[in-house]
Design a protein around this motif. Sequence first.
Motif, short mmCIF file in Angstrom:
data_model
loop_
_atom_site.label_atom_id
_atom_site.label_comp_id
_atom_site.label_asym_id
_atom_site.label_seq_id
_atom_site.Cartn_x
_atom_site.Cartn_y
_atom_site.Cartn_z
N THR A 94 -29.22 -10.05 46.13
CA THR A 94 -29.87 -9.25 47.00
C THR A 94 -29.54 -7.74 47.50
O THR A 94 -30.64 -7.19 47.46
CB THR A 94 -30.37 -9.89 48.53
OG1 THR A 94 -28.63 -10.19 48.98
CG2 THR A 94 -30.69 -11.66 48.40
N THR A 95 -28.42 -7.25 47.04
CA THR A 95 -28.68 -6.40 47.00
C THR A 95 -28.25 -5.25 45.44
O THR A 95 -27.96 -4.46 46.21
CB THR A 95 -27.16 -5.63 47.79
OG1 THR A 95 -25.67 -6.81 47.52
CG2 THR A 95 -27.61 -6.64 49.08
N ASN A 96 -27.80 -6.28 44.71
CA ASN A 96 -27.89 -5.43 43.45
C ASN A 96 -26.06 -5.25 43.49
O ASN A 96 -26.33 -3.92 42.73
CB ASN A 96 -28.61 -4.52 43.21
CG ASN A 96 -29.07 -4.38 41.38
OD1 ASN A 96 -28.72 -5.65 40.78
ND2 ASN A 96 -29.03 -3.29 41.52
N THR A 97 -25.57 -5.20 44.08
CA THR A 97 -24.57 -4.90 44.52
C THR A 97 -23.78 -5.41 43.12
O THR A 97 -23.06 -6.12 42.63
CB THR A 97 -23.55 -5.12 45.54
OG1 THR A 97 -24.28 -4.37 46.71
CG2 THR A 97 -22.11 -4.67 45.57
N LEU A 98 -22.92 -4.92 42.32
CA LEU A 98 -22.13 -5.14 40.90
C LEU A 98 -20.77 -5.66 41.78
O LEU A 98 -20.19 -5.75 42.55
CB LEU A 98 -21.40 -3.82 39.93
CG LEU A 98 -20.54 -4.44 39.66
CD1 LEU A 98 -21.22 -3.54 38.18
CD2 LEU A 98 -19.36 -4.41 39.59
N LEU A 99 -21.10 -7.32 41.59
CA LEU A 99 -19.80 -8.62 41.92
C LEU A 99 -18.38 -7.97 40.57
O LEU A 99 -17.18 -8.33 41.17
CB LEU A 99 -20.25 -9.33 42.34
CG LEU A 99 -21.08 -9.15 43.16
CD1 LEU A 99 -21.94 -10.33 43.22
CD2 LEU A 99 -20.53 -8.85 44.56
N GLY A 100 -18.79 -8.03 39.62
CA GLY A 100 -17.88 -8.49 38.00
C GLY A 100 -18.63 -8.19 36.99
O GLY A 100 -19.42 -7.86 36.98
N ARG A 101 -18.20 -8.55 35.96
CA ARG A 101 -18.34 -9.29 34.56
C ARG A 101 -18.38 -10.29 34.76
O ARG A 101 -17.05 -10.63 35.00
CB ARG A 101 -18.02 -7.53 33.75
CG ARG A 101 -18.69 -6.36 34.04
CD ARG A 101 -19.56 -6.25 33.75
NE ARG A 101 -20.15 -6.44 31.73
CZ ARG A 101 -19.73 -5.93 31.40
NH1 ARG A 101 -19.42 -4.24 31.65
NH2 ARG A 101 -20.32 -6.21 30.37
N VAL A 102 -19.02 -10.92 33.55
CA VAL A 102 -18.31 -12.50 32.73
C VAL A 102 -19.27 -12.04 31.61
O VAL A 102 -19.89 -11.64 31.18
CB VAL A 102 -19.51 -13.60 33.55
CG1 VAL A 102 -20.89 -13.48 33.55
CG2 VAL A 102 -18.57 -14.93 32.71
N GLY A 103 -18.43 -13.08 30.17
CA GLY A 103 -18.90 -12.71 29.16
C GLY A 103 -18.52 -14.09 28.58
O GLY A 103 -17.30 -14.51 29.07
N ILE A 104 -19.13 -14.65 27.31
CA ILE A 104 -18.55 -15.10 26.56
C ILE A 104 -18.78 -14.66 24.49
O ILE A 104 -20.07 -14.03 24.88
CB ILE A 104 -19.71 -16.42 26.59
CG1 ILE A 104 -18.87 -17.52 25.83
CG2 ILE A 104 -21.61 -15.65 26.49
CD1 ILE A 104 -19.65 -18.63 25.97
N ARG A 105 -17.39 -15.07 24.03
CA ARG A 105 -17.83 -14.33 22.52
C ARG A 105 -17.32 -15.50 21.45
O ARG A 105 -16.54 -15.95 22.02
CB ARG A 105 -16.52 -13.53 22.87
CG ARG A 105 -16.20 -13.00 21.03
CD ARG A 105 -14.94 -12.22 21.29
NE ARG A 105 -15.33 -10.66 21.96
CZ ARG A 105 -15.71 -9.04 21.04
NH1 ARG A 105 -16.35 -10.18 19.58
NH2 ARG A 105 -16.24 -8.44 21.13
N LYS A 106 -18.17 -14.99 20.62
CA LYS A 106 -17.91 -15.76 19.57
C LYS A 106 -16.89 -15.75 18.76
O LYS A 106 -15.98 -14.72 19.13
CB LYS A 106 -18.95 -15.79 18.45
CG LYS A 106 -19.64 -16.77 17.12
CD LYS A 106 -19.22 -17.94 17.52
CE LYS A 106 -19.56 -18.83 16.25
NZ LYS A 106 -18.94 -19.87 16.53
N THR A 107 -15.65 -17.16 18.83
CA THR A 107 -14.51 -17.38 17.86
C THR A 107 -14.58 -17.48 16.63
O THR A 107 -15.53 -17.91 15.81
CB THR A 107 -13.82 -18.30 18.73
OG1 THR A 107 -13.89 -20.14 18.35
CG2 THR A 107 -13.75 -18.34 19.94
N ALA A 138 -24.13 -9.12 39.30
CA ALA A 138 -24.92 -8.19 40.92
C ALA A 138 -25.16 -9.25 42.03
O ALA A 138 -25.79 -10.91 41.62
CB ALA A 138 -25.73 -7.93 40.61
N ASP A 139 -24.85 -9.03 42.73
CA ASP A 139 -25.26 -9.65 44.17
C ASP A 139 -27.14 -9.56 44.04
O ASP A 139 -27.54 -8.74 44.20
CB ASP A 139 -25.38 -8.65 45.54
CG ASP A 139 -25.42 -9.68 46.68
OD1 ASP A 139 -26.99 -9.36 46.98
OD2 ASP A 139 -24.68 -10.18 47.46
#
Length: 190
Positions: free
Chosen positions: A78-91, A75-76
């Motif tokens: 200052t504005t809390n606008t959703l910008l995207g997603r990022v994730g990390i997953r155990k292999t 999220a931004d």
Amino acid sequence: MQRVIPPDFTIQTARCLLRRPIAADLPHVFAATRFAGFYDGMPGEPAATMDELEGALPESWREWDEGITYGMTIADLTTNTLLGRVGIRKTSRVDEWNLGFWTHPEHQGQGYMTEAVSAILTFGFEELGAIKIVASYALWNKSSRRVLEKVGMKFIAYIPHAFKKQEYWVEANKMSMTRREWLLLGSGDR
């Protein structure tokens, strides 16, 4: 031993706040998946309805609580606008994690994802004890390749049949970074 990451854990970058997803994010996620071509470089298909997307949220919280996957909304600051997603997953490999990401089409090309991926690498190496972090991108997705290169990840393999989209195989490249490489880049000095 991996430490427990509480649900209210956040990561702050210069312009972004990375946090566990909440129900209020879902309309923005759903809107992003409606852009033509948005889901072409990802396995599977996007949720067909908001109800389907809402049904997946508790599963992502469960995976967070169990230390399997840490999917974060970007999220931004200052504005809390959703910008995207990022994730990390155990292999399945000891001390190896896989990262994935997407940027909302309205916010692409502004460097947000490079910030977020850099932060998630730090999270992976410092908080999760990762020894190696890997990521793959569809061969044609030059934007994702640039993000991974900017944060210092290196090419390790070409995957001719990474995943199937409709009846066609999608080619991908796999990138990686080890904890040692991350430290040599000076990323561990923060």
